[in-house]
Design an enzyme around this catalytic site. Structure first.
Site, PDB file in Angstrom:
ATOM      1  N   SER A   1      -1.906  10.295   1.565  1.00  7.87           N
ATOM      2  CA  SER A   1      -1.468   9.513   2.722  1.00  7.87           C
ATOM      3  C   SER A   1      -1.038  10.474   3.816  1.00  7.87           C
ATOM      4  CB  SER A   1      -0.294   8.603   2.356  1.00  7.87           C
ATOM      5  OG  SER A   1       0.285   8.026   3.511  1.00  7.87           O
TER       6      SER A   1
ATOM      7  N   TYR B   1       8.089   7.692  -1.361  1.00  6.54           N
ATOM      8  CA  TYR B   1       6.659   7.621  -1.043  1.00  6.54           C
ATOM      9  C   TYR B   1       6.169   8.915  -0.401  1.00  6.54           C
ATOM     10  CZ  TYR B   1       2.215   5.790   0.668  1.00  6.54           C
ATOM     11  OH  TYR B   1       0.874   5.592   0.904  1.00  6.54           O
TER      12      TYR B   1
END
Length: 258
Positions: free
Chosen positions: A140, A153
């Site tokens: 990501s 995350y």
């Protein structure tokens, strides 16, 4: 069957499902993995896919034995995949001051990191023996800098980038390629609850098309969309004081239960 085979985790929705559709359109056989196996099976039938071109494996990537067993079952039933995409992942906000969120962090790393390694594990030796194969880790752009409320995350996706880079070096002499794909904002159930702006938002289908092209072209690392690639390069060189000021007041990722 002689058609190439792609193995995709987290295939029941979002990016995983869009990738399955794109690879099927390219003539690949599908090995699809998720906890909700019945949902994927129903989806494949609804698409009218030839039953001999797909198989579904129920597994939880947080359970090492479960996901390793699924990979071995794929090899036994369908053969060694040509492409393995470790797509399964979770994104939940955390507040380190909240004791319950420590378990959320554990779950995030078990899913996004340990789960990825366990996904790849059953295929590395067979791919080495064959002298070919592609292992794809979905990272990501959140891997580039830490964002408020995104500690678990961002850290997990930064670990994905480093892990895939390490694995790429280890497997280079064997003919097995490792690809890191770093999505920006993609319209999926995972992002629709976000309470902040999402620049350059892509549909899952558009992302899948671009990811398919990057993997097929032999890329080792690709940010999708390319505009976010420019943003990440700027973020890397931004001084901490300026980065902190720019992020001041930004809405935090929703915590579990919010």
């Amino acid at each position: 069957m002689t058609a190439p085979l792609v193995y995709i985790t987290g295939a029941s929705s979002g990016i995983g499902q869009a990738l399955a559709m794109r690879y099927h359109a390219a003539g690949y056989r599908l090995a699809l993995v998720a906890r909700r196996a019945a949902e994927i099976e129903a989806w494949c039938r609804a698409q009218g896919f030839d039953a001999q071109r797909w198989a579904v494996y129920a597994a939880d990537v947080r359970d090492v034995e479960s996901i390793v067993t699924a990979g071995k079952a794929c090899v036994a039933q369908q053969g060694v995949p040509d492409v393995v995409i470790a797509n399964a992942g979770i994104s939940v906000g955390i507040d380190t001051a909240q004791y319950a969120d420590l378990e959320v962090m554990r779950a995030t790393f078990e899913t996004n990191n340990l789960g990825m390694a366990a996904t790849f594990h059953p295929f590395i030796d067979p791919m080495r023996a064959r002298g070919s194969g592609v292992l794809v880790g979905i990272a990501s752009v959140a891997a580039i800098r830490g964002l408020p409320g995104h500690g678990a995350y961002c850290a997990s996706k930064a670990a994905v980038v480093s892990y895939c880079e390490s694995l790429r070096g280890e497997l280079r002499p064997s003919g097995v390629r490792v690809v890191t794909i770093a999505p920006g904002y993609i319209d999926t159930p995972l992002t629709r609850g976000n309470r902040y702006s999402m620049p350059f938002l892509l549909s899952a289908e558009t992302f899948a098309e671009r990811a398919f092209r990057a993997i097929s072209a032999g890329a080792s690392y690709r940010v999708i969309p390319w505009q976010m690639g420019i943003v990440t390069k700027l973020l890397r060189v931004l001084p901490n004081w300026l980065f902190d000021r720019a992020l001041a007041g930004r809405a935090r990722k929703k915590r579990q239960g919010e």
